[in-house]
Design a protein around this motif. Structure first.
Motif, short mmCIF file in Angstrom:
data_model
loop_
_atom_site.label_atom_id
_atom_site.label_comp_id
_atom_site.label_asym_id
_atom_site.label_seq_id
_atom_site.Cartn_x
_atom_site.Cartn_y
_atom_site.Cartn_z
N CYS A 186 -9.04 12.61 1.27
CA CYS A 186 -9.73 12.60 2.66
C CYS A 186 -11.37 11.98 2.43
N ASN A 212 -9.87 7.31 0.11
CA ASN A 212 -8.64 7.35 0.81
C ASN A 212 -7.39 7.07 -0.22
N HIS A 214 -10.79 17.42 -1.41
CA HIS A 214 -10.62 17.22 0.11
C HIS A 214 -9.27 16.28 0.37
N ASN A 216 -4.99 15.67 2.10
CA ASN A 216 -4.14 16.13 3.08
C ASN A 216 -2.81 16.05 2.30
#
Length: 87
Positions: free
Chosen positions: A19, A24, A62, A64
């Motif tokens: 994130c 990315n 950070h 997901n």
């Protein structure tokens, strides 16, 4: 509670998505390696494993965590290969 071992046994995978704004990066986590580090009985919920993983590219924590099935992954890969853009 669903565990890392359960995911392995039923051929699921976990994908990591960084994130960090400039990164990315996305990658599939190695569940066998994760199980050897945390144990097969460790919860596979994102909040339970996210503290133990980081982005391989930028090392940000950070991230997901996304659950996916191997069958779905194979179907998506086959669809990409057969599409004009992917093949």
């Amino acid at each position: 509670m669903t565990t890392i071992g359960t995911l392995i046994d039923y051929h699921y995978s976990l994908n990591l998505r960084c994130c960090a704004e400039a990164c990315n990066h996305q990658e599939r986590l190695d569940l066998a390696e994760l199980a050897s580090k945390l144990g097969r009985s460790h919860s596979c919920l994102a909040q339970d494993i996210s503290a133990h993983i980081q982005c391989a590219k930028c090392h940000s924590s950070h991230v997901n965590v996304i659950l996916s099935s191997e069958a779905l992954n194979r179907a998506e890969e086959a669809a990409l290969k057969s599409s004009p853009e992917g093949g």
